[in-house]
Design an enzyme around this catalytic site. Structure first.
Site, short mmCIF file in Angstrom:
data_model
loop_
_atom_site.label_atom_id
_atom_site.label_comp_id
_atom_site.label_asym_id
_atom_site.label_seq_id
_atom_site.Cartn_x
_atom_site.Cartn_y
_atom_site.Cartn_z
N THR A 152 -10.20 0.70 -3.14
CA THR A 152 -9.89 0.57 -1.89
C THR A 152 -9.90 1.60 -0.96
O THR A 152 -10.28 1.83 0.24
CB THR A 152 -8.64 -0.71 -1.47
N LYS A 210 11.82 10.29 2.30
CA LYS A 210 12.69 11.24 3.26
C LYS A 210 13.49 9.12 3.80
O LYS A 210 14.74 9.72 4.59
CB LYS A 210 12.60 12.00 3.56
#
Lengths: 178, 331
Positions: free
Chosen positions: B76, B103
């Protein structure tokens, strides 16, 4: 809405253009016709038929959709994207003389887009332009090589080319825009 | 009737819309039949570009498209990237493994930061159902859903429909059997919605443990019998067993699944004589599909992949012309 061309005059203009093509190119060697959608395509097919009748040679004929090359795409924030239709050029255009066919020559922007589109298919030896009607008001340095009829118009008028294959009748009319 | 409408309705009989009504593509839910026809018709024109010596048109020059994938994807993402490049858009792809998501940044913060750099469209895949819908409410950019959780995968359904239409000339009246892991499949949901909207008869087949609750609300015929689903089918679509989404035991073993539901040439004999075999990929050979069938004469699996580029070009083109100002109706 005055009619400026009927079926007879249109057919005579196309026959004259066919003879001019043969004269100018000294035959039909390496020549191919490409019609610009919508109405350039039936015009290109008619020219191919006339050339075949005069000269006996078949001329390869293709259809070009210039929508994706338009310079006004994405500039209108509101409104539908123009419909994209198929481009069909089932032959190599490299080293060919391409006769590009459209119904009306006006600003020249369609032809600019068509030239860009054609170059993406290869490197033709030459491109010549055929139009049924040249109505003036060019915005780009573009000129037709073969013209069916020169038609002086004002910017407030619109020129409608109707063809049997698309509209059920052959005629060119000028309409006054309100 | 003008020539234009004649030309554009010759495939299915369903007329095409002149525009998409939303500026996002969040799912098949919300698309009407005329919009689906518009996308499929536009994809026909886009497909030709892939056959040219120079496979590129200048249409999206100066537009920026961000591909933001929070889930692994080769097909995709590559397909979207190629589609964007063929339309001359500037593209950038962000894989979340290397992004600030690791993070601890939230989805909305990540996207708001990306938006500060003014992209025009964001193509996104996310493991949570509804993530693109959330983004469409907080973003200025157009959002294209490239798969959200177990919810929808609209461009997959569109490319499947395009492939079926190329082979059968229509969608209405066809019998389509979808066999496999129905529970975890966004492809099932999008396909069932699209195909029933276009008038096809859709059968969903799989083990009872892999049938979602309320499956009949998708408008399809549920069955646990492969033979019943495949009987007279014009299209057989296999779905992958999604081990990565399975947090439990849904069937005793892969071998048992294959024995009961795996698509073999033997089982296919019940289908219509010119059946086509489809699979959204990635395939698990010997699980949901036998190699004989995957590589057999009825398989259009690789055509699906090449058609994916044309369909995604059509979606990008049609959405690029839409503007925030032009929004109609509820989002």
């Amino acid at each position: 809405m005055p009619q400026v061309m009927d079926a007879d005059r249109m057919s005579r203009a196309l026959t004259r253009i066919a003879h001019e093509i043969l004269e100018r190119n000294r035959g039909l060697d390496d020549i191919a016709l490409v019609g610009i959608r919508t109405r350039g395509v039936p015009l290109a097919r008619r020219l191919a038929r006339t050339l075949q009748e005069i000269n006996g040679d078949d001329v390869p004929t293709g259809a070009l959709d210039i929508t994706l090359y338009r310079d006004d795409l994405m500039r209108h924030a509101v409104g539908p994207q123009p419909l994209v239709r198929r481009t069909e050029i089932p032959f190599s255009i490299d080293d060919c003389k391409i006769l590009l066919v459209d119904d009306v020559l006006y600003t020249g922007r369609t032809i600019r887009a068509a030239l860009d589109a054609l170059i993406d298919f290869g490197r033709p030896r030459a491109i010549q332009l055929i139009v049924l009607v040249d109505r003036g008001h060019r915005e780009l340095p573009i000129k037709a090589d073969y013209v069916g009829k020169n038609l002086p118009t004002s910017l407030r008028q619109s020129v409608q080319v109707r063809l049997l294959e698309v509209d059920g009748t052959d005629e060119v009319v000028i309409e006054e825009e309100p | 009737m003008t020539a234009r409408t004649m030309e554009r309705t010759d495939h299915t009989g369903a007329p095409a819309a002149s525009r998409l009504r939303s500026r996002h593509l969040l799912g098949i839910a919300g698309l009407e039949a005329d919009e689906i026809t518009l996308i499929l018709d536009t994809a026909e024109a886009m497909k030709e570009i892939g056959t040219r010596p120079i496979k590129k048109v200048p249409t999206l020059r100066g537009r920026t498209v961000v591909n933001l994938f929070f889930e692994p994807s080769t097909r995709t993402r590559t397909s979207f990237e190629i589609a964007e490049k063929r339309l001359s858009a500037d593209t950038l792809s962000i894989a979340t493994a290397t992004s600030s998501v690791t993070k601890g940044e939230t989805l909305v913060d990540t996207v708001r930061n990306l938006e500060a750099m003014a992209p025009d469209m964001i193509v996104t895949r996310h493991p949570s159902s509804g993530a693109p819908h959330l983004l469409s409410r907080v973003c200025r950019s157009a959002i294209i859903n490239a798969g959200d959780g177990t919810h929808e995968h609209p461009t997959q359904a569109l490319l499947d429909a395009f492939t079926i239409r190329q082979h059968k000339g229509r969608l209405a009246g066809l019998k389509v059997a979808i066999v496999g892991d129905l529970l975890h499949s966004r492809v099932l949901r999008s396909n069932a919605l699209l195909l029933t909207t276009m008038g096809a008869e859709v059968w969903g087949c799989g083990p009872a443990t892999l049938m979602p609750a309320g499956i009949d609300r998708l408008g399809l015929h549920p069955t646990t019998s492969v033979d019943e689903a495949v009987e007279g089918a014009d299209v057989v679509m296999l779905l992958r067993i999604q081990h990565e989404r399975m947090h439990g035991h849904f069937f005793p073993s892969v071998r048992e699944y294959f024995a009961l539901f795996g698509m073999t040439s033997e089982r296919l004999r019940r289908a219509s004589g010119n059946v086509i075999i489809m699979h959204p990929g990635p395939m698990n050979r010997g699980v949901e599909i036998d190699s004989d069938v995957a590589d057999g004469p009825y398989s259009v699996i690789l055509e699906q992949v090449s058609n994916g580029v044309a369909v995604r070009m059509a979606v990008l083109y049609l959405l690029a012309g839409r503007d925030e100002m032009a929004e109609e109706g509820p989002p």
